[in-house]
Design a protein around this motif. Structure first.
Motif, short mmCIF file in Angstrom:
data_model
loop_
_atom_site.label_atom_id
_atom_site.label_comp_id
_atom_site.label_asym_id
_atom_site.label_seq_id
_atom_site.Cartn_x
_atom_site.Cartn_y
_atom_site.Cartn_z
N ASP A 306 0.83 -1.21 0.00
CA ASP A 306 0.00 0.00 0.00
C ASP A 306 0.87 1.26 0.00
OD1 ASP A 306 -2.24 1.54 0.01
OD2 ASP A 306 -2.84 1.08 2.06
N GLY A 307 0.35 2.33 -0.60
CA GLY A 307 1.03 3.63 -0.56
C GLY A 307 2.08 3.84 -1.62
N LEU A 308 1.98 3.15 -2.76
CA LEU A 308 3.01 3.25 -3.81
C LEU A 308 3.16 4.68 -4.31
CD1 LEU A 308 4.98 1.96 -5.87
CD2 LEU A 308 2.99 1.63 -7.37
N GLN A 309 2.06 5.42 -4.47
CA GLN A 309 2.15 6.75 -5.09
C GLN A 309 3.11 7.68 -4.35
OE1 GLN A 309 0.93 7.62 -8.07
NE2 GLN A 309 0.35 5.46 -8.17
N ALA A 310 3.20 7.53 -3.04
CA ALA A 310 4.12 8.38 -2.27
C ALA A 310 5.58 8.06 -2.56
CB ALA A 310 3.84 8.22 -0.77
N ARG A 311 5.83 6.90 -3.16
CA ARG A 311 7.20 6.47 -3.46
C ARG A 311 7.58 6.72 -4.92
NH1 ARG A 311 4.92 2.44 -0.04
NH2 ARG A 311 4.48 0.95 -1.72
N LEU A 312 6.72 7.41 -5.66
CA LEU A 312 6.96 7.65 -7.09
C LEU A 312 6.98 9.15 -7.38
CD1 LEU A 312 4.45 5.08 -8.66
CD2 LEU A 312 6.87 4.72 -8.15
N ALA A 313 7.78 9.52 -8.39
CA ALA A 313 7.79 10.91 -8.86
C ALA A 313 6.51 11.19 -9.63
CB ALA A 313 9.00 11.15 -9.75
#
Length: 547
Positions: A306-313
């Motif tokens: 969960d929370g992939l978007q926070a780990r992507l530019a």
């Protein structure tokens, strides 16, 4: 594929074990080594250009991609061999999920039909403290054409393969390290990434922070599920055709165990689920959103993913997104109201058969659109031309600037039968398993994500496979409903379609045919606004009458 030893063997106490393989299975799989399609799928992606240049493994290559495309690849290899690209722009090609080959202790398991038949997919389960799986190449049928055409255009392409089972940030970290070490402001690197590879690119850009601006020239993402896809949910519930094919190919592990014990452990796969708010009413990172009694869903994996978007530019004008659309795609899932143990899938032509349009589009990035399926994007000629255009000129007018508004319409939910293709059903009916699967079966197993061209299955489909299409077609400048006609053997009473037109009469009042059908189906005949309608089991039949 060549069996490369890429790591030293270590004592293992926690790596998953495969059940014992019987002598009969060993004999069957050894006999299959002579099949051209098996040899072709085993070819090493790093050696394919040499085979094309020297005319080696010609039958094996043609058995996978077809003779016409094999000849085209041989011509491209000869042309690329004449080009001296020293000093050309360096381009890293990142494959999508399943697009990197995986080896266990140096022995390639994905995608090796023989090792899969012997149960070795179980060794890919993620979670062992001394995991011995490494990526060791790319799946050549999907990416060779792109690679060769970049060579011919004067670029210096290289593959950046990665372990797609693991968190996306792991591959992103390795990519960021490579770019930071080998790129410079004077010699930036360009990235061309398919599907999951685009998420790895965005992860690397995030980790490079401000240095990414000078070290990365352009990033071109092909069909990347920037905000997810519903395919991982289908995989975890064993509704995805690739998993079902792997179950058929595997002669050793118990039925259903690949989804439960292997694919459901992949954090990288699970990270690609749509986040809450983009998946309809369900939060697919919570176990209660899945069908009741579904043993394949792991709460610990969902939590880590969960929370992939926070780990992507985020998007920028240096990121180009090439989006496939106009093809029937799963755009939503819900638990069936009739059967809580199953998902129902919502379909729309707004997508590339795998990634919904609205989950592919990346705010801030530059977009081009095409009617190309997900797995075929890296080998589509127009997509490759647009890719070369962006790499050479910084922009492109190829492909389409906007998606057709008509493809954004959504059709009603249907049952999970969408995941089961006609070929898969025929294999069931004929009890084809293991390496008894024919060449087309082995190719169809990978088609949704990697676009191996499976030859047409000329065997008539079962009536149980008939499903209506919601895609419009254009006739005489007007949009009309599409009508797919297929001849099939079987009892029409066994059909599982939601709506089937049995007769359309104009200026003729139906007589004997309607009476016979009503009698045979024991249906109730109704007259509704000039149409005769009756229901039998799950079958709806309509006869239109013009008074």
């Amino acid at each position: 594929m060549a069996k490369k030893r890429t790591s030293r063997q270590r004592k293992n106490t926690s790596q998953p074990k495969t059940p014992p393989v019987s002598d009969a299975i060993i004999r069957q799989t050894e006999q299959a080594r002579t099949r051209d399609v098996v040899r072709g799928l085993e070819l090493d992606g790093d050696d394919i250009e040499r085979s094309l240049l020297l005319g080696q493994n010609q039958d094996a290559i043609a058995s996978v991609v077809g003779e016409e495309h094999a000849e085209e690849l041989r011509g491209l290899a000869r042309e690329a061999n004449q080009v001296r690209s020293r000093g050309g722009k360096r381009v890293l090609i990142l494959p999508g999920i399943l697009g990197s080959t995986l080896a266990v202790d140096g022995n390639t398991v994905w995608f090796d039909p023989i090792d899969i038949a012997r149960g070795k997919l179980a060794l890919l389960a993620l979670g062992a403290s001394d995991d011995k799986v490494e990526s060791n190449g790319v799946f050549w049928p999907t990416y060779t054409e792109l690679y060769l055409k970049l060579r011919i255009a004067g670029f210096r392409p290289e593959y950046f393969h990665f372990d797609w089972r693991k968190p996306i940030a792991d591959a992103g970290k390795r990519l960021a390290k490579l770019i930071g070490k080998e790129a410079s402001g004077n010699q930036p690197i360009s990235l061309v990434a398919h599907s999951m590879g685009g998420l790895v690119c965005r992860s690397a850009i995030k980790q490079l922070e401000t240095k990414a601006e000078s070290l990365i020239s352009q990033s071109i993402l092909l069909g990347t599920p920037n905000f997810g896809s519903f395919a991982p949910a289908m995989v975890m519930t064993n509704d995805y055709s690739t998993v079902q094919w792997m179950e058929k190919l595997d002669l050793v592990n118990p039925a259903g165990s690949l989804a439960t014990n292997v694919f459901s452990t992949f954090i990288g796969l699970t990270e690609m689920l749509p986040e809450a708010g983009r998946s309809g009413e369900a939060d697919l990172f919570k176990t209660e959103s899945y069908p009741t009694g579904e043993r394949s869903v792991r709460s610990d994996v969902l939590k880590k993913a969960d929370g992939l978007q926070a780990r992507l530019a985020g998007g920028s004008d240096k990121i180009w997104m090439f989006v496939g659309t106009g093809l029937e795609t799963v755009v939503g899932v819900t638990k069936s109201e009739r059967d809580q143990s199953k998902f129902e899938y919502q379909l729309s032509p707004a997508g590339d058969e795998t990634v919904p349009l609205e989950l592919a589009e990346l705010p801030g990035a530059r977009h081009r659109y095409c009617k190309v399926s997900h797995g075929k994007l890296p080998r589509n000629n127009e997509v490759i031309r647009a890719t070369i255009d962006v790499l050479a000129n910084g922009s492109t007018s190829l492909l389409h600037a906007t998606p057709d508004a008509a493809v954004r319409s959504i059709s009603p939910p249907i049952s999970p039968a969408i995941a089961s293709r006609t070929r898969l059903q025929r294999a069931d009916q004929e009890n084809r398993r293991g390496l008894g699967l024919n060449d087309g079966d082995l190719q169809a197993a990978l088609e949704p994500l990697l676009a191996v061209e499976a030859p047409a299955d000329t065997t008539p489909p079962s009536v149980a496979s008939l499903l209506p299409s919601s895609q419009p077609i254009v006739i005489g400048r007007k949009y009309q409903n599409r009508l797919d006609l297929r001849l099939t053997f079987g009892d029409i009473g066994d059909a599982q379609g939601r709506a089937i037109m049995l007769g359309l009469f104009k200026d003729v009042r139906p007589g004997g045919a309607r009476i016979n059908l009503t009698s045979n189906f024991a249906g109730t005949l109704l007259c509704l606004g000039g149409a005769l309608l009756f229901e039998y089991r799950r079958l709806w039949c309509v006869e239109s009458i013009k008074e």
